[in-house]
Design a protein around this motif. Structure first.
Motif, mmCIF file in Angstrom:
data_model
loop_
_atom_site.group_PDB
_atom_site.id
_atom_site.type_symbol
_atom_site.label_atom_id
_atom_site.label_comp_id
_atom_site.label_asym_id
_atom_site.label_seq_id
_atom_site.Cartn_x
_atom_site.Cartn_y
_atom_site.Cartn_z
ATOM 1 N N ASP A 87 0.828 -1.200 0.000
ATOM 2 C CA ASP A 87 0.000 0.000 0.000
ATOM 3 C C ASP A 87 0.863 1.251 0.000
ATOM 4 O OD1 ASP A 87 -2.143 -1.582 0.014
ATOM 5 O OD2 ASP A 87 -2.908 -1.003 1.978
ATOM 6 N N SER A 88 0.375 2.257 -0.680
ATOM 7 C CA SER A 88 1.038 3.554 -0.681
ATOM 8 C C SER A 88 -0.013 4.639 -0.537
ATOM 9 C CB SER A 88 1.840 3.752 -1.971
ATOM 10 O OG SER A 88 0.969 3.747 -3.093
ATOM 11 N N VAL A 89 0.414 5.759 0.029
ATOM 12 C CA VAL A 89 -0.473 6.896 0.222
ATOM 13 C C VAL A 89 -0.011 8.015 -0.692
ATOM 14 C CG1 VAL A 89 -1.346 8.592 1.849
ATOM 15 C CG2 VAL A 89 -0.955 6.246 2.599
ATOM 16 N N ILE A 112 -5.020 9.645 -0.746
ATOM 17 C CA ILE A 112 -5.707 8.416 -1.144
ATOM 18 C C ILE A 112 -4.773 7.243 -0.893
ATOM 19 C CG2 ILE A 112 -4.950 8.588 -3.554
ATOM 20 C CD1 ILE A 112 -7.672 7.398 -4.331
ATOM 21 N N ASN A 113 -5.318 6.169 -0.359
ATOM 22 C CA ASN A 113 -4.537 4.972 -0.042
ATOM 23 C C ASN A 113 -4.694 3.985 -1.194
ATOM 24 O OD1 ASN A 113 -3.234 2.821 1.089
ATOM 25 N ND2 ASN A 113 -4.211 3.015 3.095
ATOM 26 N N THR A 121 -3.191 -6.046 -9.454
ATOM 27 C CA THR A 121 -4.546 -5.492 -9.454
ATOM 28 C C THR A 121 -4.602 -4.321 -8.489
ATOM 29 O OG1 THR A 121 -5.485 -7.639 -9.949
ATOM 30 C CG2 THR A 121 -6.976 -5.973 -9.058
ATOM 31 N N ASN A 122 -4.887 -3.158 -8.984
ATOM 32 C CA ASN A 122 -4.912 -1.974 -8.146
ATOM 33 C C ASN A 122 -6.208 -1.904 -7.361
ATOM 34 O OD1 ASN A 122 -2.529 -1.404 -9.349
ATOM 35 N ND2 ASN A 122 -3.343 0.159 -10.736
ATOM 36 N N HIS A 123 -6.105 -1.509 -6.119
ATOM 37 C CA HIS A 123 -7.300 -1.232 -5.324
ATOM 38 C C HIS A 123 -7.007 -0.020 -4.456
ATOM 39 C CE1 HIS A 123 -4.851 -3.820 -2.679
ATOM 40 N NE2 HIS A 123 -5.395 -3.149 -1.674
ATOM 41 N N TYR A 124 -8.033 0.744 -4.150
ATOM 42 C CA TYR A 124 -7.821 1.957 -3.369
ATOM 43 C C TYR A 124 -9.010 2.178 -2.457
ATOM 44 C CZ TYR A 124 -11.001 4.124 -6.720
ATOM 45 O OH TYR A 124 -12.086 4.424 -7.479
#
Length: 665
Positions: A87-89, A112-113, A121-124
């Motif tokens: 995860d990145s912010v 946004i995280n 697969t990107n998720h936020y």
């Protein structure tokens, strides 16, 4: 531009750019070449609801934009599980300025995280936004384009028109809890509770504080220029649209949170009035005025009408607590001026009770919206709970200094509660638009909180111990060489705090009221007033007001006040009241109370005054102790045949008893 309303709105769009290799074949040379390809995807669009159409269309300028990306651990999120994701912010800082608003420069940060899993697969998560107002005196405006990324702090550097170079950095932390579960009663609807995102509440709170700050600046400007006040117009043009578009549940939470943040900011311990003297009193008075201005701001902005009773009471609670602390400081200051030499012995010693009391009172204003917990802490410091709670002398007081502190703290509580209730009486309708007490509306307040009730109960128990210790002395004897510290003074405190304590239970929601604690409080307060104050009329009034059935019967019987008991039975005042221990109605409780004490004649006489004529008949049938007296009631009711049968039955029963008695011998 919104097509439907023709209103300008400001958005921040978050895109993600992915670089992926796309292989193509060159047919002439029969060889493969890799051509990089950009894939741009829109993650989210965040509306900066703080900025209205009027502000945007009259010169709002973005001086610069900086985007920073950090991993979750770098951002301070240590709770991230090792689940195969990284995860990145991503935080976007925007420096926005307007030539006429207050403040003129605002830093809006959107975070946004974003999580990237092993399968790419990107998720936020839902983005959150925070605004920081910069002081207009130091940063009147920002030079356009003079904003850049600061690698040292992962923030940004900007140049102000005042010549200052500002370095802005920080974390845009999400709220500690992700959601609020608001009961349906709180938002005026039926069904289940309403789930409100905490980040939304945090954003709305920030917008409310900023809008109110601008409202105050406009108000002061008009007063300085001696212009006619046109508050509704000025408010409507500067209120962030986010507040009007917010859900009712989220807005209500934010309104109360903003008021708390304004009255009790995080750096409240470093206030100018930290000494607790005149400066602190003036600061508290200004806080009360600010709260009144805040409510007026909400009214003029057409936001107050969206608040429910719970939120209006929460705002009033803040005013009550500030008013109470202000009154305590004023009272202590007045006491020092009137009789400093007679407060206590050795009052100038560093650790004397006088010095300790003064320091304690002076700290109350530092957290002015948490009065009950502060009072509890002080009470526990001065009167530590006894180890043996089963000991009847567990509240025993020893020493003149301890008794002196007891008097002062009891006086402090009385001043605080009296001031708070006086504020409630003055401002409920006038400022907060809350219906007056006694209209059938049940409402909880800070005095109804268990912490405040525990403080009041403990203090009444301590005063009971002190009065028992001095019962051998004259009631007018002064204690610790202080003319105002007499038993009579302490008895007045008992009356005041007893009324407040009992009203705190009656004012609470029936769903939340602890009936066992309420019953114990009735017994304590009525018992103290009868024992020490010898004020049976007040004790009876409190018993009737709070449906303390045992107290009503005891006082009426011991004072031979049968008329009051008969009147209460006739006018159905307490018909809906049930005794806590037995669960029976008031009428039946009165009959049973007298029967338990062998007062059978009183049972028959009082039963005739019950509003329901069948009450006595039913009770005589159920209680075998009065079987021999049922015929008297039948005679009074004109049922002579039934009375004859019952009297014959009594005679036969007595004959049988006599025969059994003779056979036994």
């Amino acid at each position: 531009m919104e097509p439907s309303t023709q209103q300008l709105k400001l958005y921040v769009a978050l895109f993600r750019v992915d670089l992926s290799a796309s292989t193509t074949t060159n047919t002439e040379h029969d060889e493969d070449t890799d051509t990089p390809k950009e894939i741009i995807s829109l993650l989210d669009v965040i509306w900066l609801g703080r900025y209205s159409h009027e502000v945007i269309s009259t010169g709002l300028e973005c001086a610069g934009l900086v985007v920073v990306e950090k991993s979750s651990k770098e951002h301070g999120n240590d709770d991230h599980e090792d689940d195969g994701t990284n995860d990145s912010v991503v935080t976007c800082y925007a420096a926005l300025g307007h030539p006429t608003t207050t403040p003129r420069v605002v830093i809006s940060a959107v975070a946004i995280n974003i999580g990237v899993g092993a399968t790419t697969t990107n998720h936020y998560h839902q983005p959150w936004c925070q605004d920081v107002d910069l002081p207009s005196t130091q940063v009147p405006a920002i030079l356009s384009g003079m904003v850049s990324h600061d690698t040292a702090t992962d923030g940004f550097v900007m140049m102000s028109t005042s010549g200052l170079v500002c370095v802005c950095s920080g974390r845009v932390d999400p709220p500690t809890s992700s959601i609020y579960d608001v009961p349906s009663a709180n938002n005026g609807g039926g069904g289940g509770g309403v789930v409100v995102d905490a980040s939304t509440v945090a954003t709305l709170t920030n917008h409310l504080v900023s809008a109110f700050r601008q409202y105050c600046a406009h108000q002061h400007q008009q007063q300085d220029q001696q212009q006619a006040v046109t508050l509704p117009t000025s408010v409507s043009s500067t209120v962030p649209p986010s507040l009007y578009n917010a859900s009712t549940a989220a807005l209500r939470l934010a309104v109360v949170a903003a008021a708390k943040l304004w009255l009790d900011p995080p750096d409240s311990t470093s206030r100018n009035g930290g000494g607790g003297g005149v400066g602190a009193i003036q600061e508290l008075q200004e806080g009360l005025q600010s709260l009144a201005n805040y409510v007026n701001f909400l009214v003029h902005a057409s936001l107050y009408k969206r608040l429910g009773l719970t939120e209006r009471i929460a705002l009033r609670d803040l005013g009550e607590q500030v008013s109470a602390i202000c009154a305590c400081l004023q009272d202590w200051q007045q006491l020092q001026l009137q009789s400093p030499h007679s407060l206590t012995v050795n009052n100038h010693a560093q650790h004397s009770p006088y010095r300790i009391m003064t320091r304690s009172i002076q700290t109350l204003h530092q957290h002015c919206i948490h009065l009950a917990p502060q009072l509890q802490v002080l009470q526990q410091q001065w009167f530590p709970p006894a180890i043996d709670h089963n000991n009847s002398n567990s509240h025993m007081l020893v020493g003149e200094e301890t008794v002196w502190i007891l008097h002062q703290f009891s006086s402090l509580l009385c001043v605080a509660m009296t001031s708070a209730l006086s504020y409630r009486e003055r401002q409920s309708e006038l400022l907060y638009n809350i219906a007056p007490e006694g209209t059938g509306i049940s409402s909880s307040s800070w005095i109804s909180d268990p912490t405040a009730q525990i403080v009041l109960i403990r203090q009444l128990q301590l005063m009971d111990s002190a009065l028992q210790q001095t019962s051998s002395s004259s009631s007018s004897t002064a204690l610790v060489d202080a003319p105002t510290m007499t038993n009579d003074t302490l008895k007045q405190h008992v009356e005041t705090l007893s009324k407040v304590l009992l009203d705190s239970y009656r004012g609470g929601s029936p769903r939340e009221t602890n009936e066992e604690a309420y019953h114990a409080a009735k017994a304590l307060c009525v018992g103290l007033i009868r024992t020490h104050n010898q004020n049976d009329s007040l004790a009876l009034k409190l018993s009737v007001d709070h449906a303390y059935l045992d107290g009503i019967c005891s006082i009426c019987h011991e004072t031979e006040n049968v008329e009051t008991l008969e009147r209460l039975l006739q006018n159905q005042t307490l018909d809906g009241s049930l005794d806590f221990e037995s669960g029976v109605t008031f009428s039946r409780f009165v009959l049973q109370w007298h029967a338990d004490r062998g007062l059978y004649a009183s049972v028959l006489d009082l039963g005739r005054h019950c509003s329901d004529s069948s009450t006595l008949t039913t009770y005589l049938h159920d209680d075998s102790r009065l079987a021999n007296y049922k015929w008297i009631h039948s005679m009074r009711m004109g049922q002579h045949d039934l009375a004859t049968q019952e009297l014959v039955s009594v005679a036969r029963g007595q004959e049988t008893d006599r025969t059994v008695s003779l056979d036994a011998h």
